[in-house]
Design an enzyme around this catalytic site. Structure first.
Site, PDB file in Angstrom:
ATOM      1  N   PHE A  11       0.611  -1.227  -0.668  1.00 37.60           N
ATOM      2  CA  PHE A  11       0.169  -0.057   0.250  1.00 37.60           C
ATOM      3  C   PHE A  11       0.243   0.893   0.145  1.00 37.60           C
ATOM      4  O   PHE A  11       0.235   2.276  -1.798  1.00 37.60           O
ATOM      5  CB  PHE A  11      -1.153   0.271   1.490  1.00 37.60           C
ATOM      6  N   LEU A  35       6.129 -10.372  -3.050  1.00 36.76           N
ATOM      7  CA  LEU A  35       4.621 -10.237  -3.271  1.00 36.76           C
ATOM      8  C   LEU A  35       4.133 -11.251  -2.676  1.00 36.76           C
ATOM      9  O   LEU A  35       3.418 -12.110  -2.924  1.00 36.76           O
ATOM     10  CB  LEU A  35       4.685 -10.884  -4.894  1.00 36.76           C
ATOM     11  N   THR A 122       6.049   2.905  12.377  1.00 34.22           N
ATOM     12  CA  THR A 122       4.800   3.483  12.898  1.00 34.22           C
ATOM     13  C   THR A 122       4.983   4.095  14.849  1.00 34.22           C
ATOM     14  O   THR A 122       5.456   3.641  15.910  1.00 34.22           O
ATOM     15  CB  THR A 122       3.586   2.145  12.889  1.00 34.22           C
ATOM     16  N   ASP A 123       3.575   4.610  14.505  1.00 34.07           N
ATOM     17  CA  ASP A 123       3.168   5.747  16.069  1.00 34.07           C
ATOM     18  C   ASP A 123       2.977   4.166  17.099  1.00 34.07           C
ATOM     19  O   ASP A 123       2.700   4.132  18.806  1.00 34.07           O
ATOM     20  CB  ASP A 123       2.245   5.991  16.446  1.00 34.07           C
ATOM     21  N   GLU A 124       2.761   2.957  16.481  1.00 36.39           N
ATOM     22  CA  GLU A 124       2.335   1.635  17.721  1.00 36.39           C
ATOM     23  C   GLU A 124       3.251   1.189  18.865  1.00 36.39           C
ATOM     24  O   GLU A 124       2.795   0.777  19.704  1.00 36.39           O
ATOM     25  CB  GLU A 124       1.913   0.768  16.651  1.00 36.39           C
ATOM     26  N   TYR A 148       2.794  -7.402  16.151  1.00 37.73           N
ATOM     27  CA  TYR A 148       3.125  -6.401  15.107  1.00 37.73           C
ATOM     28  C   TYR A 148       4.135  -5.466  15.404  1.00 37.73           C
ATOM     29  O   TYR A 148       5.314  -4.936  15.184  1.00 37.73           O
ATOM     30  CB  TYR A 148       1.541  -6.413  14.708  1.00 37.73           C
ATOM     31  N   LYS A 152       7.953  -4.085  15.379  1.00 39.55           N
ATOM     32  CA  LYS A 152       8.409  -3.012  14.288  1.00 39.55           C
ATOM     33  C   LYS A 152       9.522  -2.135  15.463  1.00 39.55           C
ATOM     34  O   LYS A 152      10.040  -1.400  15.694  1.00 39.55           O
ATOM     35  CB  LYS A 152       7.820  -1.813  14.445  1.00 39.55           C
TER      36      LYS A 152
HETATM   37  P1  NAD Z   1       1.496  -3.671   3.229  1.00 44.51           P
HETATM   38  O1  NAD Z   1       1.232  -4.946   4.314  1.00 44.51           O
HETATM   39  O2  NAD Z   1       0.361  -3.138   2.847  1.00 44.51           O
HETATM   40  O3  NAD Z   1       2.368  -3.940   2.327  1.00 44.51           O
HETATM   41  C1  NAD Z   1       3.444  -4.952   3.052  1.00 44.51           C
HETATM   42  C2  NAD Z   1       4.936  -5.163   1.613  1.00 44.51           C
HETATM   43  O4  NAD Z   1       5.690  -5.787   2.021  1.00 44.51           O
HETATM   44  C3  NAD Z   1       4.291  -5.652   0.616  1.00 44.51           C
HETATM   45  O5  NAD Z   1       3.967  -5.679  -1.002  1.00 44.51           O
HETATM   46  C4  NAD Z   1       4.935  -6.994   1.090  1.00 44.51           C
HETATM   47  O6  NAD Z   1       4.622  -7.943  -0.424  1.00 44.51           O
HETATM   48  C5  NAD Z   1       6.191  -6.811   0.956  1.00 44.51           C
HETATM   49  N1  NAD Z   1       6.749  -7.975   2.055  1.00 44.51           N
HETATM   50  C6  NAD Z   1       6.460  -8.385   3.234  1.00 44.51           C
HETATM   51  N2  NAD Z   1       7.526  -9.005   3.427  1.00 44.51           N
HETATM   52  C7  NAD Z   1       7.897  -9.337   2.465  1.00 44.51           C
HETATM   53  C8  NAD Z   1      10.151 -10.139   2.897  1.00 44.51           C
HETATM   54  N3  NAD Z   1      10.177 -10.562   3.434  1.00 44.51           N
HETATM   55  N4  NAD Z   1      10.527  -9.770   1.864  1.00 44.51           N
HETATM   56  C9  NAD Z   1      10.093  -8.316   0.912  1.00 44.51           C
HETATM   57  N5  NAD Z   1       8.675  -7.663   0.791  1.00 44.51           N
HETATM   58  C10 NAD Z   1       8.261  -8.121   2.187  1.00 44.51           C
HETATM   59  O7  NAD Z   1       2.231  -2.388   4.281  1.00 44.51           O
HETATM   60  P2  NAD Z   1       1.964  -0.898   4.361  1.00 44.51           P
HETATM   61  O8  NAD Z   1       0.043  -0.313   5.263  1.00 44.51           O
HETATM   62  O9  NAD Z   1       1.996  -0.090   2.907  1.00 44.51           O
HETATM   63  O10 NAD Z   1       3.183  -0.410   5.233  1.00 44.51           O
HETATM   64  C11 NAD Z   1       4.641  -0.832   4.872  1.00 44.51           C
HETATM   65  C12 NAD Z   1       5.106   0.065   6.093  1.00 44.51           C
HETATM   66  O11 NAD Z   1       4.844   1.031   6.422  1.00 44.51           O
HETATM   67  C13 NAD Z   1       5.151  -0.871   6.631  1.00 44.51           C
HETATM   68  O12 NAD Z   1       6.437  -1.384   7.448  1.00 44.51           O
HETATM   69  C14 NAD Z   1       4.321  -0.046   8.477  1.00 44.51           C
HETATM   70  O13 NAD Z   1       5.032  -1.386   9.090  1.00 44.51           O
HETATM   71  C15 NAD Z   1       4.777   1.181   8.273  1.00 44.51           C
HETATM   72  N6  NAD Z   1       3.647   1.397   8.470  1.00 44.51           N
HETATM   73  C16 NAD Z   1       1.928   1.336   8.053  1.00 44.51           C
HETATM   74  C17 NAD Z   1       0.895   1.905   8.308  1.00 44.51           C
HETATM   75  C18 NAD Z   1      -0.582   1.532   7.518  1.00 44.51           C
HETATM   76  O14 NAD Z   1      -1.366   2.698   8.560  1.00 44.51           O
HETATM   77  N7  NAD Z   1      -0.412   1.108   6.677  1.00 44.51           N
HETATM   78  C19 NAD Z   1       0.723   2.884   9.446  1.00 44.51           C
HETATM   79  C20 NAD Z   1       2.441   3.059  10.806  1.00 44.51           C
HETATM   80  C21 NAD Z   1       3.787   2.339   9.775  1.00 44.51           C
HETATM   81  P1  TYD Z   2      -6.276  -1.192  11.566  1.00 47.06           P
HETATM   82  O1  TYD Z   2      -6.810  -0.453  10.469  1.00 47.06           O
HETATM   83  O2  TYD Z   2      -6.244  -3.244  11.034  1.00 47.06           O
HETATM   84  O3  TYD Z   2      -5.300  -1.045  11.814  1.00 47.06           O
HETATM   85  P2  TYD Z   2      -4.618  -0.597  13.475  1.00 47.06           P
HETATM   86  O4  TYD Z   2      -4.826  -2.337  13.980  1.00 47.06           O
HETATM   87  O5  TYD Z   2      -2.789  -0.597  12.775  1.00 47.06           O
HETATM   88  O6  TYD Z   2      -5.324   1.242  13.682  1.00 47.06           O
HETATM   89  O7  TYD Z   2      -7.510  -1.175  12.390  1.00 47.06           O
HETATM   90  C1  TYD Z   2      -7.969   0.221  13.302  1.00 47.06           C
HETATM   91  C2  TYD Z   2      -8.635  -0.068  14.695  1.00 47.06           C
HETATM   92  O8  TYD Z   2      -9.967  -0.280  13.775  1.00 47.06           O
HETATM   93  C3  TYD Z   2      -8.573  -0.471  15.794  1.00 47.06           C
HETATM   94  O9  TYD Z   2      -9.215   0.061  16.663  1.00 47.06           O
HETATM   95  C4  TYD Z   2      -9.242  -1.801  15.230  1.00 47.06           C
HETATM   96  C5  TYD Z   2     -10.224  -1.488  14.645  1.00 47.06           C
HETATM   97  N1  TYD Z   2     -11.269  -2.449  13.573  1.00 47.06           N
HETATM   98  C6  TYD Z   2     -12.289  -2.496  13.068  1.00 47.06           C
HETATM   99  O10 TYD Z   2     -13.467  -2.096  14.346  1.00 47.06           O
HETATM  100  N2  TYD Z   2     -12.755  -3.391  12.745  1.00 47.06           N
HETATM  101  C7  TYD Z   2     -12.072  -3.899  11.523  1.00 47.06           C
HETATM  102  O11 TYD Z   2     -12.651  -4.900  10.788  1.00 47.06           O
HETATM  103  C8  TYD Z   2     -10.375  -3.235  11.550  1.00 47.06           C
HETATM  104  C9  TYD Z   2      -9.699  -4.455  10.251  1.00 47.06           C
HETATM  105  C10 TYD Z   2     -10.368  -2.680  12.763  1.00 47.06           C
END
Ligand code: NAD
Ligand code: TYD
Length: 334
Positions: A11, A35, A122-124, A148, A152
């Site tokens: 993403f 992938l 992440t902030d988590e 998770y 991280k």
């Molecule tokens: P995502 O799950 O959409 O994408 C992760 C990608 O990494 C995928 O394309 C997957 O194929 C690839 N991948 C997984 N394992 C791999 C490996 N061993 N080798 C090579 N590629 C691999 O994740 P995202 O939401 O795009 O998040 C990207 C980064 O941002 C992550 O590090 C995540 O912890 C961080 N992040 C995400 C969010 C969020 O809200 N989505 C918030 C804070 C931080």
């Molecule tokens: P999520 O999108 O999984 O992100 P994160 O756990 O990293 O914050 O979840 C966002 C919030 O939404 C979290 O409090 C969990 C809640 N949630 C639901 O209530 N229903 C759902 O189906 C999902 C996926 C998350």
């Protein structure tokens, strides 16, 4: 500049590659991605015949794959991760392998070739806030509470250890919940939108009053762009969206945008160890690099809904195969 982007088929990584290739005509990007279920080359189809872009399928935990790619780049921008809290509750091992071991393998190659390294986190890692607590900032102690966030946190510590021990030129960003185009529909916002478009209910965990701060993905990409070009080596930057909301507010807003009523809300069993609130104070990146989010939550949700409406084949394809199996396991658990 030659960027090695890990996890670029996911993403945020895909949005970041679009951002870089559109903004910098002379930059080159190698996208290294294993992938997994979350990686999707459809996200980058428009670049597949562009000489500035190359995809390599490979695992960040495989030193033989990593080493020549790191040697050939100017900077590693590291997104690859297992990223979903619910999956980490079902299967923590995959999170340790990719997020901890994979990051260490990448760091080792970066050390060998003394490459600039940006780590996306992440902030988590900071844990959970009470309703009246001050938001997280760069000085907040680490207190991860899910598999998770623990993985991280470990990766962040390793990145800092490579800076302090070996002088590796690193930066780290810790951001809040992203949303926008190409978001895999297992996370709250894309799951809710695609379920509603498909005439299904939206599962709301527990009382739905947990709070997240929402960051439009394009704003996050701009923050990383600034950090890799102007950030101070060795520093961490917290990146937030200035948009704290309860989950139920988000769901109701999506119901309104999609013309649905509240009968589509389905309260389900709460997530194990569910963090109650996240919030970010992004003063440091604002003061030092002049960054702040540009897209309001209301605008961002409208753009996201529009994107999912316009890209039905994308999400219908994504919501098949492994996704169905995962959801069956999730609901069995309840
Ligand atoms: P995502 O799950 O959409 O994408 C992760 C990608 O990494 C995928 O394309 C997957 O194929 C690839 N991948 C997984 N394992 C791999 C490996 N061993 N080798 C090579 N590629 C691999 O994740 P995202 O939401 O795009 O998040 C990207 C980064 O941002 C992550 O590090 C995540 O912890 C961080 N992040 C995400 C969010 C969020 O809200 N989505 C918030 C804070 C931080
Ligand atoms: P999520 O999108 O999984 O992100 P994160 O756990 O990293 O914050 O979840 C966002 C919030 O939404 C979290 O409090 C969990 C809640 N949630 C639901 O209530 N229903 C759902 O189906 C999902 C996926 C998350």
């Amino acid at each position: 500049m030659k960027l090695l982007v890990t996890g670029g088929a996911g993403f945020i990584g895909a949005n970041f590659i679009h951002h870089i290739l559109r903004k910098y005509p002379d930059y080159r990007v190698v996208n290294l991605d294993a992938l997994t279920y979350a990686g999707n080359l459809e996200n980058l189809k428009m670049w597949e015949n562009d000489a500035r872009y190359r995809f390599v399928k490979g695992d960040i935990a495989d030193p033989g794959v990593i080493e020549p790619l790191v040697a050939a780049c100017d900077i590693v921008v590291h997104f690859a991760a297992e990223s979903h809290v619910d999956r980490s509750i079902l299967d923590p091992g995959a999170f340790i392998r990719t997020n901890v071991q994979g990051t260490q393998v990448l760091l080792e190659a970066a050390k060998q070739h003394n490459k600039r390294f940006h780590h996306v986190s992440t902030d988590e890692v900071f844990g959970a806030l009470g309703p009246d607590d001050a938001p997280f900032d760069e000085r907040t102690p680490y207190d991860p509470r899910s598999p998770y966030s623990a993985s991280k946190a470990a990766s962040d510590h390793l990145v800092r250890a490579y800076f302090h021990t070996y002088g590796l030129p690193i930066t780290i960003s810790n951001c809040s919940n992203n949303y926008g185009p190409y978001h895999f529909p297992e996370k709250l916002i894309p799951l809710a939108i695609t379920n509603l478009l498909a005439g299904k209910n939206v599962p709301v965990y527990g009382d739905g009053r947990q709070v997240r701060d929402w960051l439009y993905v394009a704003d996050h990409c701009q923050a990383i762009d600034l950090i890799i070009h102007q950030g101070t080596i060795g520093e961490t930057y917290c990146v937030g969206g200035n948009s704290e909301r309860e989950n139920i507010w988000i769901v109701k807003q999506l119901l309104t945008l999609l013309g649905k009523d509240e009968s589509a809300i389905e309260y389900v069993q709460d997530r194990a160890g569910h963090d109650r609130r996240y919030a970010i104070d992004f003063s440091k990146i604002k003061d030092e690099l002049g960054w702040q989010p540009e897209v309001t939550l209301e605008e961002g949700l409208q753009k996201t809904v529009d994107w999912f409406k316009e890209n039905e084949p994308w999400w219908k394809n994504v919501k098949s195969g492994d996704y169905q199996e995962y959801y069956a396991r999730q609901y069995d658990k309840r």
